[in-house]
Write an enzyme that holds these catalytic residues in place. Structure first.
Site, PDB file in Angstrom:
ATOM      1  N   ARG A 180      59.786  52.775  29.619  1.00 17.90           N
ATOM      2  CA  ARG A 180      58.819  53.754  30.128  1.00 17.90           C
ATOM      3  C   ARG A 180      59.197  54.140  31.547  1.00 17.90           C
ATOM      4  NH1 ARG A 180      52.260  54.110  30.210  1.00 17.90           N
ATOM      5  NH2 ARG A 180      52.220  56.037  31.399  1.00 17.90           N
ATOM      6  N   ARG A 197      55.609  59.396  26.609  1.00 20.87           N
ATOM      7  CA  ARG A 197      56.107  58.073  27.000  1.00 20.87           C
ATOM      8  C   ARG A 197      56.615  57.297  25.792  1.00 20.87           C
ATOM      9  NH1 ARG A 197      49.847  57.693  28.040  1.00 20.87           N
ATOM     10  NH2 ARG A 197      50.333  59.850  28.164  1.00 20.87           N
ATOM     11  N   ASP A 229      47.466  49.590  27.223  1.00 23.66           N
ATOM     12  CA  ASP A 229      46.234  49.594  28.014  1.00 23.66           C
ATOM     13  C   ASP A 229      45.330  48.455  27.594  1.00 23.66           C
ATOM     14  OD1 ASP A 229      46.632  51.937  29.581  1.00 23.66           O
ATOM     15  OD2 ASP A 229      46.051  53.184  27.881  1.00 23.66           O
TER      16      ASP A 229
END
Length: 163
Positions: free
Chosen positions: A83, A92, A97
């Protein structure tokens, strides 16, 4: 720190998307005990819509890491999988998350838990509801099922490709 349940969102829209998710799950298992993984969903991009469709998935795990340590670990995985910083909501190879970490409610300049936009994102709520539909979102009186009912499932479909 005591072990806690965590839910982590995985997303990819560049390169070999299924392989990116698989590699992220493998690396995640170094420090997070993976309990369950959702199905993989193909989803419309969110925020910046002029880019390839994403593959998204949610992993349920157990960890004794602090929120800050878990965030650092996820950022290391993102870097290892190629990334690169571009622009907010841009394409990406991998995006990881923290959605939920135990019953923690945290709001700092670097990290907000539960994820601050969880209720707006069908691409997170659909796979999360597959794993934990009756989970109360920490700091809220709403279940994941309630949030999904309010957001709808537009732009999210089960991924039919090879994994």
């Amino acid at each position: 720190m005591a072990e806690q349940t965590c839910f982590i969102a995985l997303g990819s829209n560049l390169g070999d998307r299924p392989k990116n998710l698989a590699r992220a799950r493998l690396l995640l298992a170094d420090k997070v005990e993976v309990i369950k993984t959702s199905s993989i969903y193909e989803t419309d991009p969110w925020g910046v819509t002029d880019q390839p469709r994403f593959l998204n998935q949610v992993v349920e795990g157990k960890t004794s890491m602090t929120a800050a340590d878990l965030l650092r670990f996820l950022k290391q995985i993102e870097q290892e999988l190629g990334r690169r910083k571009t622009y907010r909501y841009g394409p990406r190879t991998i995006d990881l998350d923290i959605l939920i970490l135990g019953d923690l409610v945290l709001d700092t300049p670097d990290l907000t838990i539960p994820h601050p936009r969880i209720a707006e994102r069908a691409f997170v709520l659909v796979p999360l509801s597959e794993l934990a539909p009756d989970l109360l979102l920490p700091g809220s009186q709403k279940t994941i099922r309630d949030l999904l009912a309010a957001s709808g499932t537009s732009g999210v479909k089960l991924y039919e490709g090879a994994v």
